[in-house]
Structure formats: structure tokens, C-alpha cells
Design a protein around this motif. Structure first.
Motif, PDB file in Angstrom:
ATOM      1  N   GLU A   1       0.828  -1.212   0.000  1.00 34.16           N
ATOM      2  CA  GLU A   1       0.000   0.000   0.000  1.00 34.16           C
ATOM      3  C   GLU A   1       0.857   1.254   0.000  1.00 34.16           C
ATOM      4  OE1 GLU A   1      -4.043  -1.607   2.255  1.00 34.16           O
ATOM      5  OE2 GLU A   1      -2.439  -0.704   3.438  1.00 34.16           O
TER       6      GLU A   1
ATOM      7  N   GLU B   1       0.269   0.222  -4.384  1.00 31.74           N
ATOM      8  CA  GLU B   1      -0.185  -0.961  -5.091  1.00 31.74           C
ATOM      9  C   GLU B   1      -1.594  -1.318  -4.651  1.00 31.74           C
ATOM     10  OE1 GLU B   1       2.531  -4.204  -4.659  1.00 31.74           O
ATOM     11  OE2 GLU B   1       4.289  -3.030  -5.216  1.00 31.74           O
ATOM     12  N   GLU B   2      -2.326  -1.961  -5.542  1.00 31.43           N
ATOM     13  CA  GLU B   2      -3.664  -2.461  -5.216  1.00 31.43           C
ATOM     14  C   GLU B   2      -3.528  -3.887  -4.694  1.00 31.43           C
ATOM     15  OE1 GLU B   2      -7.157  -3.720  -8.027  1.00 31.43           O
ATOM     16  OE2 GLU B   2      -7.269  -1.570  -7.668  1.00 31.43           O
TER      17      GLU B   2
ATOM     18  N   GLU C   1      -4.256  -7.682  -3.909  1.00 31.11           N
ATOM     19  CA  GLU C   1      -4.934  -8.754  -4.635  1.00 31.11           C
ATOM     20  C   GLU C   1      -6.201  -9.174  -3.892  1.00 31.11           C
ATOM     21  OE1 GLU C   1      -3.967  -9.673  -7.484  1.00 31.11           O
ATOM     22  OE2 GLU C   1      -1.846  -9.180  -7.636  1.00 31.11           O
TER      23      GLU C   1
ATOM     24  N   GLN D   1      -7.049 -10.188   0.140  1.00 34.73           N
ATOM     25  CA  GLN D   1      -8.078  -9.551   0.964  1.00 34.73           C
ATOM     26  C   GLN D   1      -9.065 -10.582   1.498  1.00 34.73           C
ATOM     27  OE1 GLN D   1      -9.483  -6.651  -1.907  1.00 34.73           O
ATOM     28  NE2 GLN D   1      -8.290  -5.028  -0.957  1.00 34.73           N
TER      29      GLN D   1
ATOM     30  N   GLY E   1       0.170  -7.660  -3.937  1.00 38.11           N
ATOM     31  CA  GLY E   1      -0.441  -6.534  -4.626  1.00 38.11           C
ATOM     32  C   GLY E   1       0.176  -6.321  -5.989  1.00 38.11           C
TER      33      GLY E   1
ATOM     34  N   ARG F   1       0.784  -3.002  -8.989  1.00 36.42           N
ATOM     35  CA  ARG F   1       0.700  -1.575  -9.280  1.00 36.42           C
ATOM     36  C   ARG F   1      -0.437  -1.331 -10.258  1.00 36.42           C
ATOM     37  NH1 ARG F   1       4.500   2.481  -9.023  1.00 36.42           N
ATOM     38  NH2 ARG F   1       5.155   1.401  -7.157  1.00 36.42           N
ATOM     39  N   VAL F   2      -1.356  -0.464  -9.880  1.00 35.06           N
ATOM     40  CA  VAL F   2      -2.466  -0.104 -10.760  1.00 35.06           C
ATOM     41  C   VAL F   2      -2.003   1.002 -11.689  1.00 35.06           C
ATOM     42  CG1 VAL F   2      -4.822   0.772 -10.856  1.00 35.06           C
ATOM     43  CG2 VAL F   2      -4.129  -0.729  -8.994  1.00 35.06           C
TER      44      VAL F   2
END
Length: 1173
Positions: free
Chosen positions: A62, A66-67, A69, A73, A125, A127-128
Motif C-alpha cells: 500500500e 499498489e492495489e 490482490e 483480501q 499486490g 501496481r495499478v
């Protein structure tokens, strides 16, 4: 068992085996219950360790933007759920029999183990892709009539499927770039394209870099081994995947876009090219623009308005007005001329100065610069003449940088160490302050533009051209701007007296073997090929050189570098370097910048640079060795930067592979005022006296930050010292009393704190003086912190300068402020933003008695707090009163008069912002929001209503954006008393609310009369997955409010909705551009029939471009009454899975037709009725 058949015998034996096995297992639960319980505890302990490890990786991801996964979650959620079950089991253990205890413990143990075993993730995660590109600033844009015609024309052309390439043409300084920037902004707001990408070409384009930049903004990465044609094919394929607006700014000559992979064919899915150039023939002939818009001069009225706006009150002064009219006339309607001259005169209060400026404008010799009006040169030269000598020198030097380069101020002043531009400047601190002040002054004069923030700038290409002309003419400084100008090197006489050379578009292998320019003071070089070496004897003939800057070079330093005995500043920016030991021979060097280089070891020879005042090693991520005594030998060092760099400090008593420097060497640097370092071990801090004398610091202390600096996500060109004193700290009781830490915390402005073992509160335990200088505070991942502030027995004002407070993952936090009745006035008086997330023991944010200290709060974000029941609550000594608001509280209003944004998400126990529990509404009559503009509400399941029916006068009247999602018990969005408060509402989105039956209640009781009748500014209406929605408007709102500003409407998965618009709303949709209705199973008509209306109705939709109707099995018609409709701009019509629509368009409405026998037979009404032509 002879009486059993063989088959029955087998079955019987299986049954017996199963029965005995089951009985044994159940006996095991009874006998071995303690074993199962112990095993469960072990599994839970191991699960917690795995969870903590995953959580640390999640937090690191975070921080790296990064988003996370979805599977990670889900796993963390399953951990929370199983942990809750185990806790519930432990709480009921005494009530269970041994058998029940063993059985439940065994099953829970298996479940815990299963979840634990699934907790291995290679990555947590990704990277978006953040779409951005070169953002065009629209600061100062004026919506003049002359510009609005062009703007509207471009916007309309973007919607024309027959036009692929659009050109915007005009001479330099007319505002083409700002205009297309405004177009880009509007196109994003209107969602005309999936992506908007902007690239700047300029006079000497690097086509490979342009191709790479476009690909990067579209999330496409090229591999080094791919050929040019492969890269072009990849980009071509990517551009065909979605509708994209590609803006190519400042084209000077033909560019082969096909070669880059930018196709102009028909298979572009609605993508567009928007091109700008000074030259119409380049757009029309070379770039095949199908429609070209010419940007002309401002009208006299527009020019005078722009000039007057800048000079302010002076424009109203009769002593200036006559001269002002003449000055504006001389600017010839050129925006860049007007703004530069006006900014030069805005603080000149003597009429004689204005008259002299007019004289200069009239008499200046016209100078022809390609694509530039003579008046532009005159106006910029006038502004230049008004500058101080220091401002002039800096202005001309800035023109040496590459065209359209965003220049970090931090880089600029490091370079300028060696030039004698400034008087009475001796230290690095003084130089930094001087350069920053001069850059701001040049920005105020409109001679420099904003870059990516306050810490950077750029130069308009027109102003740069003028600056280069002045520099060459007056300062004899030649700037070579492309490899095509290399023949200039042969004119030695022209360069003998030059003071500087800047070359960015050349391969180092093409440089002359030796320079012979004895007066040369600075060289700026960028290697186009990024792979060639500088000739070994290159520097031998420039022994007076003061500044050498190499950008992104991959070289070994030439031996002739050692001959530069007068070199003051050496900048090797983002370079790949083999050996830098030769730098140690530059004994007069004052500033050495190696930021972004790949060096692994700082040579011992660097310790010979005893005059060095600045050493910049930031982002040297491979640097692992600094020999002992190198740093301590740099006695004059004032500034040391090691951000995201070396952190392998030697620790006494520890054996390591390498003999490295110790942090204690910093104690010998008596002149040190600026320090940026990472110290993994708090045991080895330097002496407190070092921290006392520091004026600026970025210091990271601790070992669990995964190498991420909290500001590292920011690019180099932001202000490197937005906060002069920053600390990121892992802190536990063992080190909180360290003198060095006490001094750092007392003086710091930005603190990112991870409290560890033994700490129960931040103030008083961490700091006893109330953090008097702190402006930003992040507190995260604290497992024992109960309070941020414990005021029991504490009388000081706390956090008087704090502007931002973030509390994240504080699992034991019970209150922000304990002892709130002792909170001194003046505490929190500067706080503007508050963020709280994952604080699962926090029941409320503010107590009513402390609310007055937060009067400046502008933004509140509260997320993922499981037990939070109210944002504001009245607190008694032993309990929080949320559901018992007594008479004395009723006289108090929770006034958030400065609040602009409110974001509440995933608060499952929230009963209201400050309300009775029984009412289940968010905003009661006890709260007032006079300036609130944005509200986001998500995952608050207790809410049935949002607003009380008697709100405070003028409260909620400025709301512009409301998003509501996943509030499963919410029944109504806007009751009738709220409608006239919605005149500023621009965007409304409601989704995943299972109980919402109506959006706008029209009529009803308690109709509010606070705001005047009128129209809303609502532009975007989105309704998604509202399964019980019966009405968007419960009846026609014509007498209360109109909705004529709607641009885009999207309705999806509203399965009980039968019609969308009342007739008055439908008849007012003159700005509607897009209407999409999807998966609404009971929808019969788009516009509801008005009862009693027998006359023919006419619907006009002059701007609608796209109409989509999908999965509407009951849809029969647009409007069931007599009517006609017009759709002159419609480009896209999609009708799918609308089974009862048999006729799409007709120009008649007939209820029956006659069959062969003469009988009347009912027929299907058409979807759309249009007039006969």
C-alpha cells in the motif's frame, strides 16, 4: 453372519466399521479434549504469525501505491472471521462439557490450519496503472468568447465519428496548449474517452521517447530486445483496444505516426488525434488533420480584461488608464504578451514607469524568431528588462535546459553552486533560499510556469526562444539544441568567449575529442544514445569550467576530468557509472550530486574533498559500502542526502563482511545543517547535539519499513523540503527517552510513527510538550496504543499547528483524546484533514465537548472501523451517550462550518453522524454543514435515511457530489424537504443499496423552503443495482426543481423500476449527451405518462450522442402518449434484448390497423416516434 448375503454382509461390515470409528472419534473428543484445545491455541498462534507477515507485506504494498490482490483480501477476511469464532469459543469454554469442548476445538483447529496453510502468497499486490501523462496546466485560462468558439468546436468534433485527426493552429503565445489542456480536462469529465494521453513533441523530437511515453501511459511496457517495428505493432494493437484521445502538442515538422504505431485508419474504435502546431501546413499537409481550428488574437475587450485582472486596482486609476490602453494595444492581442507585460507592471505604482514601458514597447527592434509575432519578443524583452540582475541571470540560465523539461528547483540550485550569479551568498542554505525566491519571482512575472508542484517549474517554449536569443546576443552563451546543430562546434571563434554549452540531443561518441574553450564556465550534457563514452581528452581545454552536469549517461569518467581544478559543482544525474574514484582529485569541488546512480561503493578518495559542502547520494539504491572516515573527513559538509540509499551503518560489537562507516562519524561534521538518512537501529543514533543544530532533516529510524521512504512515491520535482523536519520512526519504550529522539520529535513538522511495545499513548508518553511544531502526523500499526492523547493531569495546548492527522490500523485504540474536558482551547486549531482507518476498538471520533477545537476541519475520512457507532458523541465519565441525547445536548449544534469533504466507509455499527440510535439516520438536526461539497458513504448498513426532516437552515445547501453505496437498509435518498437544497448538486451515484425505493421524493410532508426554487446543476446521475427502486422521481418535480443540466444518465440493475423520467424532466434534457439503461426487468417506458395530458408532446434531445437500451424485456415504448421526438446529434444507438420492441422508429402513433376482414387489430407501438419530414 451366515444369514446375511455377501452383499449385505459387506454393507453391514462397513456400517459397523463406520459406527465404531465414529464412536471412537466422539470418545476421543471427550478423552483428549485438552489436547485439541492446546492444538487449537498452537494453530491460532501460528496463524497470527502468518497473518502478521502477510499484513506487513500488504502495508508495504500500500505504501508503494499498489492495489491489494482480491485473494489476499479474502484471506485476511477469513482470518478475521475464524479468529472471531475462536474468541467466541474461548469465551464460552466454561459453559461447555468436555465433549463439546474437544469436538469444537478439534473442528476449529482444522479450520484454522486450513486457512493458515493458504496464507502463502508470492505477491500481495500489483501496481495499478495511473493514467496521467504530461498534464497540461490550465491555470489562468479564461473562457473568452474567442476561445469558447474554438473550444466548443473541438469538443463537438471529438464526438464526430467521421473525423479522426483534429488540428489546433496558431503562432506561439496564443494559448494553443492551454486550450487543448482545457479540452482534455473536459473530455475526461465527460468520459468521452477511456484514456486521455498527452505528449509534447517540440522542435527537436525524440520519437522513440514519445512512443515510449505514449505506451507507458496506456500501461504498455516495451522490452529492450524488441525491434522498432515490434514496438510499433504493439502500440498499434494497444491503441485499437479502446477509445483513446491522444494529444500531440507543439509539432514543428512532419512526424511519421504510422512508423510509431499510431494508425490513422478506420479501425480505431472512435479514438482521436488532437494536434497542435504553429504551422498550418504542417497540420494540413504533413499530419493530415481533417479539421483545423485557428487560434487567433484576443479582442480588444478581452485583452483589456485580461490585463486589468492582472494589474488589479491600478486599472481603475485614472492616472494609468490612458497608458494602459496604449500598452494593451502594443501587446497586439497576444495572451503571452499581455500576461508578461501586465505582471511586469502590476506592482509599479508610478505612471512614469508605465509610460517608459510603453516607449520601450513601441521602439523595440522587431526580432524574427520562427513562428513568433514581433510583439511577443518586445513584450517578453520588456518583462526581462524589469528583472533584477540576479533574476535576469537565472532566467537566462534556465533557458539552457532541454525544451519542455520540468526542472526541479532542488537540481537547479545544486548546479548553480559554481556560478557567481548572486551577491552575499555563502552557504548551501542561503543558495537554496535565494534560488527558490528567484524562481517564485519569475513565476509571478509569468516568465516561468508551474511544473509538477511548488518544487519545480518549466519554461514556455516561446519565452525560452526569446531567452535563448537574449542569451546568445547579450551573454554570448550558445545553446545547441539538437544534433543537427553540431556543425556549430566547428565555429570555434563563436565559442571562444561563450560562458556555457547545453547539449541534450547528441551521442557522446559524436563529441569532439578535445574542447578548446578557455572561458567556458558550464556544460550540460545529455547522452541521446545512453551508451557511449565521453572522449578521454574532452575536458583538457576547458580548465576554467565551474559546472559539469551529465544526465542519464552510461559511462566511465574520462581521465581529463581530473584536470578540472576549478570545478565547483559536479552533477551526475541518474547515471550508470563504473568508477568514480577520479572525483577525489577535484579538490575545489563544493557540491557533488550522484543521485540515482548505480554505484555500489563510495570510494575512499571522496574523503579528499575537504571543501565539499554538499553530498547528494539519494536513490543510490545499490550503495552498500562507505569506508570509515570518508564522511568524517568532509569537515565543511553542510548538507548530506542519503534518502533511499546507504543504510549499512557499522554497529559496535557486530561482525560484518565489510568495514563500513559509523553513524557517529556525523558528530564530527560541525557545519552540518541538512541531513537525510536511514538508521535501521535506534541504538546507534548520533549525539543529540547533532540534531539540535539541524535546520532540515528527513530521518527514518527503524528496520521494518521495507526500504520505503514515506515520501518516496513523490517524484523528484516536488518540493524536497515541503516540510523542513521529517521523521519516520519505529518507537518503543526502550528508546523513547533517548535525547536524540526527544529533540527530533520536539522539532519535527512531519512525523510518521509506528509505536511498538509498551506505549499506551502518543501524548504524553512520546512527547510531553504537545508537539508544538508538528504539521502532519501519521500513526499506524500500533497494537497497544489506547489513546492518542492522554490529558489527565496535562494542561498544555496540544498540536497547535497540526494540519493533517492519520490513524491507521490501531487495533487497541479506544479514544483519540482521553480526558477531553481538559483539552485546552487552541489545541488542534489548524487541523484541516483527519483520516481514521482500521481502528476496531474506536467507538467515536469526537466528543461533543472537544468539538470546538476542530473548527478548521475541511476533510474527514473514516474507514473500516468495526465498532464505531457515531462520529460525534456526548461522552460521560463512564459511558458514551449515543442513544440518549438529553435536553442539554439538544441546545448544542455540532457545527462543521469549514468541512468540505466527508468520506464514511465500511462502518457496520454506525448509527448516525450524531443522532438517536432509534432514528437510524445519518445527519440529524444536531449537525450543520454550511460548506460541505462532497459526501461518500459506503457500507453503513444501519442507515434507513440520510437526512433529518428539519435540518439547520442553510446546511447541506452546497453539496456538489454524493456517492452512496452498499447501504442495504437505506430506503430513500432525498426526501421532499431536501430537494431545494440540491441546487449545487453536480454528481449523484447510488449503487448496491438493496432497500432504496425512491431517489427524489417529490411532494410529501415537511417540504423545505430554505433555498429558492430553481434548477439543479446535476450533470451525472448513476443508479446501479437498486433492486427495490420504484421511482427515481416519485412524481413530477416541475414546480419545485428542474434538471436541465443533466449530461449523462446511467441506470442498471434496477429490476423493479417501471419508468425513468417524469415528463417535465424528459422535456428539459437539452444538455443530455449519454443515456444508458441496462438490465431493468420491469421497465416498460422511458418517460412516464402524464395523467390527463391529451395534447401531443414534443421531446427535444439536441445534444444526445449515445443511447443504449439493453436487457429490458418489458420495454414497449419511449413514451406511451401522443408525442414526437428529435435526436439530431445521435451517433450511437444500441438496442439489445428488448423483446417487446418490434418497431424501432415510426412517424405515426396508431393503436390499431385493419385486417383483411375489415376488423380493427391492435398493433405494437414503436419505440420512437419522430415527425414526418
Amino acid at each position: 453372519m451366515e444369514f446375511l448375503t455377501p452383499f449385505c454382509q459387506v454393507v453391514f461390515e462397513k456400517i459397523v466399521d463406520y459406527t465404531i470409528g465414529a464412536a471412537a472419534r466422539h470418545m476421543g473428543y471427550l478423552i483428549h479434549y485438552q489436547k485439541y484445545v492446546d492444538n487449537l491455541r498452537t494453530e491460532v498462534t501460528e496463524l497470527n504469525e502468518v497473518r502478521d507477515s502477510v499484513q506487513q507485506k500488504v502495508e508495504a504494498a500500500e505504501r508503494n501505491v499498489e492495489e491489494i490482490e482480491a485473494k489476499v483480501q479474502r484471506w485476511l477476511t477469513s482470518v478475521e472471521e475464524i479468529t472471531a469464532k475462536v474468541q467466541k469459543f474461548e469465551g464460552q469454554a466454561n459453559l461447555k462439557t468436555r465433549y463439546q469442548l474437544g469436538r469444537r476445538a478439534h473442528k476449529l483447529g482444522l479450520a484454522v490450519k486450513d486457512i493458515k496453510d493458504k496464507g502463502t502468497f508470492q505477491t500481495v499486490g500489483h501496481r495499478v496503472h495511473i493514467q496521467g501523462g504530461t498534464t497540461i496546466s490550465t491555470k489562468g485560462y479564461e473562457d473568452f468568447a474567442s476561445r469558447k468558439i474554438i473550444f466548443d468546436g473541438v469538443m463537438e468534433t471529438l464526438k464526430d465519428d467521421n473525423i479522426r485527426a483534429i488540428g489546433v493552429c496558431g503562432m506561439g503565445g496564443l494559448g494553443k496548449t492551454m486550450l487543448v489542456g482545457k479540452v482534455a480536462t473536459q473530455a475526461k469529465e465527460d468520459k468521452l474517452f477511456k484514456s486521455v494521453v498527452t505528449v509534447v513533441v517540440s522542435q527537436a523530437p525524440d520519437l522513440k521517447m514519445i512512443q515510449k511515453d505514449i505506451a507507458k501511459e496506456l500501461g504498455l511496457s516495451f522490452r529492450d530486445e524488441e525491434t522498432d517495428s515490434q514496438k510499433a505493432n504493439l502500440l498499434r494493437k494497444r491503441l485499437k483496444e479502446e477509445k483513446i484521445l491522444l494529444i500531440i502538442d507543439d509539432i514543428w515538422n512532419k512526424i511519421d505516426l504510422e512508423k510509431l504505431g499510431i494508425s490513422s485508419g478506420d479501425d480505431h474504435k472512435g479514438s482521436k488525434l488532437l494536434l497542435t502546431s504553429r504551422f498550418r501546413d504542417v497540420l494540413a499537409t504533413d499530419m493530415d488533420a481533417q479539421k483545423i481550428f485557428d487560434v487567433g488574437f484576443l479582442s480588444n475587450d478581452e485583452a483589456e480584461y485580461l490585463f486589468s485582472k492582472i494589474v488589479g486596482d491600478l486599472a481603475e486609476n485614472l492616472n494609468f488608464q490612458t497608458t494602459m490602453v496604449e500598452v494593451v494595444k502594443e501587446c497586439a492581442g497576444l495572451p503571452i504578451a499581455i500576461t508578461t507585460v501586465a505582471n511586469a507592471l502590476k506592482n509599479k505604482k508610478e505612471p512614469s514607469v508605465w509610460k517608459d514601458a510603453l516607449r520601450q514597447l513601441k521602439r523595440a527592434n522587431p526580432t524574427h524568431i520562427n513562428g513568433m509575432h514581433d510583439k511577443v519578443y518586445q513584450s517578453i524583452k520588456l518583462s526581462y528588462d524589469f528583472l533584477t540582475k540576479e533574476e535576469q541571470s537565472l532566467f537566462l540560465f534556465c533557458s539552457s535546459f532541454e525544451e519542455d523539461m520540468v526542472i526541479p528547483i532542488a537540481l537547479l540550485w545544486r548546479i548553480l553552486v559554481g556560478l557567481e550569479f548572486f551577491q552575499d551568498v555563502y552557504t548551501m542554505e542561503e543558495l537554496r533560499n535565494k534560488v527558490q525566491a528567484l524562481v517564485e519571482s519569475l513565476k509571478d512575472s509569468c516568465l516561468l510556469l508551474e511544473g509538477y508542484g511548488s518544487g519545480s517549474f518549466k519554461m514556455h517554449d516561446v519565452i525560452r526562444d526569446v531567452a535563448i536569443y537574449i542569451a546568445d546576443k547579450d551573454k554570448e552563451m550558445l545553446t545547441i539544441r539538437s544534433s543537427n546543430d553540431l556543425e556549430e562546434w566547428s565555429y570555434v571563434k563563436n565559442l571562444k568567449e561563450s560562458i556555457g554549452i547545453a547539449l541534450f540531443d547528441v551521442e557522446f561518441s559524436d563529441l569532439p575529442k578535445r574542447l578548446e574553450f578557455p572561458q567556458l564556465n558550464f556544460i550540460l550534457l545529455g547522452d541521446k544514445g545512453n551508451s557511449s563514452a565521453i572522449p578521454n581528452h574532452f575536458f583538457e581545454g576547458v580548465k576554467e569550467l565551474k559546472i559539469l552536469v551529465l544526465f542519464k549517461a552510461r559511462i566511465s569518467l574520462p581521465s581529463s576530468l581530473s584536470s578540472l581544478h576549478n570545478l565547483q559543482s559536479l552533477v551526475l544525474f541518474n547515471c550508470q557509472l563504473e568508477n568514480v574514484a577520479i572525483i577525489g582529485e577535484l579538490k575545489n569541488l563544493k557540491a557533488l550530486t550522484l543521485s540515482g546512480s548505480n554505484i555500489k561503493q563510495l570510494p575512499i578518495e571522496i574523503g579528499q574533498l575537504t571543501r565539499l559542502q554538499l553530498l547528494d547520494l539519494k536513490r543510490c539504491t545499490r550503495l552498500e559500502v562507505i569506508p570509515p572516515n570518508v564522511l568524517s573527513n568532509l569537515k565543511r559538509l553542510e548538507e548530506l542526502y542519503m534518502k533511499s540509499s546507504f543504510n549499512k551503518w557499522q554497529v559496535d560489537g557486530e561482525s560484518t563482511e565489510r568495514n563500513n562507516t559509523r553513524v557517529s562519524e556525523l558528530d564530527y561534521l560541525s557545519h552540518l545543517t541538512t541531513l537525510c538518512i536511514h538508521i535501521p537501529n535506534a541504538k546507534i543514533l548520533p549525539k543529540a547535539s547533532l540534531f539540535e543544530k539541524l535546520e532540515r532533516y528527513d530521518i527514518l529510524i527503524g528496520n521494518d519499513w521495507d526500504g520505503h521512504w514515506f515520501w518516496e512515491r513523490e517524484i523528484d520535482s516536488v518540493d524536497e523540503f515541503k516540510f523542513s523536519k521529517m521523521v519516520k520512526l519505529e518507537l518503543d519504550r526502550r528508546f523513547q527517552a533517548e535525547d536524540g529522539i526527544i529533540i527530533l520529535l520536539k522539532r519535527c513538522e512531519y512525523l510518521d510513527l509506528a509505536p511498538k511495545e509498551g506505549l499506551k499513548n502518543i501524548l504524553y508518553e512520546v512527547d510531553k510538550e504537545g508537539f508544538p511544531q508538528l504539521k502532519h502526523l501519521y500513526v499506524r500499526n500500533g497494537t497497544e496504543i489506547q489513546y492518542i492523547i492522554n490529558l489527565v493531569g496535562f494542561q498544555h495546548i496540544v498540536f497547535p499547528l497540526l494540519e493533517f492527522l492519520s490513524l491507521d490500523n490501531m487495533t487497541n485504540l479506544e479514544k483519540i483524546c482521553h480526558g477531553h474536558d481538559q483539552l485546552a482551547m487552541g489545541s488542534f486549531r489548524s487541523l484541516k484533514k483527519l483520516e481514521v482507518s482500521k481502528c476496531h476498538e474506536l467507538k467515536f471520533v469526537f466528543s461533543l465537548t472537544m468539538l470546538g477545537c476542530f473548527s478548521q476541519l475541511q476533510e474527514i475520512v473514516i474507514k473500516n472501523c468495526k465498532v464505531m457507532s457515531a462520529i460525534v458523541a456526548k461522552e460521560r465519565k463512564h459511558e458514551i451517550q449515543v442513544n440518549d441525547i438529553t435536553d442539554d445536548v439538544k441546545t448544542n449544534i455540532a457545527d462543521f462550518s469549514q468541512l468540505r469533504s466527508l468520506d464514511l466507509q465500511n462502518l457496520p455499527n454506525l448509527m448516525g453522524f450524531y443522532s438517536d440510535v432509534d432514528s437510524q439516520l445519518l445527519f440529524s438536526e444536531k449537525v450543520a454543514f454550511f460548506n460541505l461539497e462532497t459526501i461518500f458513504i459506503n457500507g453503513i448498513n444501519n442507515l434507513k435515511m440520510l437526512w433529518h426532516n428539519q435540518l439547520v437552515s442553510d446546511s447541506i445547501c452546497k453539496i456538489k457530489k454524493l456517492h452512496v453505496g452498499s447501504c442495504k437498509n437505506l430506503m430513500k435518498v432525498f426526501p421532499s424537504n431536501m430537494l431545494r437544497r440540491l441546487q449545487n448538486l453536480e454528481e449523484l451515484k447510488i449503487e448496491d443499496c438493496n432497500s432504496v425505493e425512491e431517489v427524489f421524493e417529490v411532494g410529501g410532508e415537511n417540504v423545505d423552503e430554505i433555498c429558492d426554487k430553481g434548477s439543479t446543476q446535476l450533470r451525472h446521475l448513476t443508479l446501479i443495482n437498486l433492486p427495490k427502486l420504484k421511482h427515481v422521481w416519485t412524481s413530477d418535480p416541475e414546480t419545485i426543481l428542474t434538471f436541465q443540466n443533466l449530461h449523462r444518465v446511467e441506470v442498471s440493475k434496477c429490476t423493479t423500476l417501471k419508468s425513468l423520467f417524469p415528463i417535465s424532466v424528459a422535456k428539459s434534457l437539452e444538455h443530455l449527451e449519454s443515456l444508458c439503461i441496462n438490465d431493468c426487468g420491469l421497465l416498460e417506458k422511458i418517460v412516464a405518462l402524464e395523467e390527463g395530458l391529451e395534447t401531443k408532446t414534443k421531446f427535444m434531445f439536441p445534444r444526445i450522442i449515445s443511447l443504449t437500451l439493453q436487457s429490458l424485456p418489458e420495454l414497449k415504448c419511449f413514451y406511451p402518449g401522443k408525442h414526437t421526438s428529435e435526436w439530431p446529434s445521435l451517433k450511437s444507438l444500441t438496442i439489445s434484448k428488448c423483446d417487446k420492441v418490434k418497431i424501432i422508429v415510426s412517424n405515426e402513433l396508431s393503436s390499431t390497423e385493419t385486417d383483411e376482414l375489415g376488423d380493427h387489430v391492435p398493433i405494437q407501438q414503436p419505440l420512437f416516434l419522430i415527425e414526418k419530414v
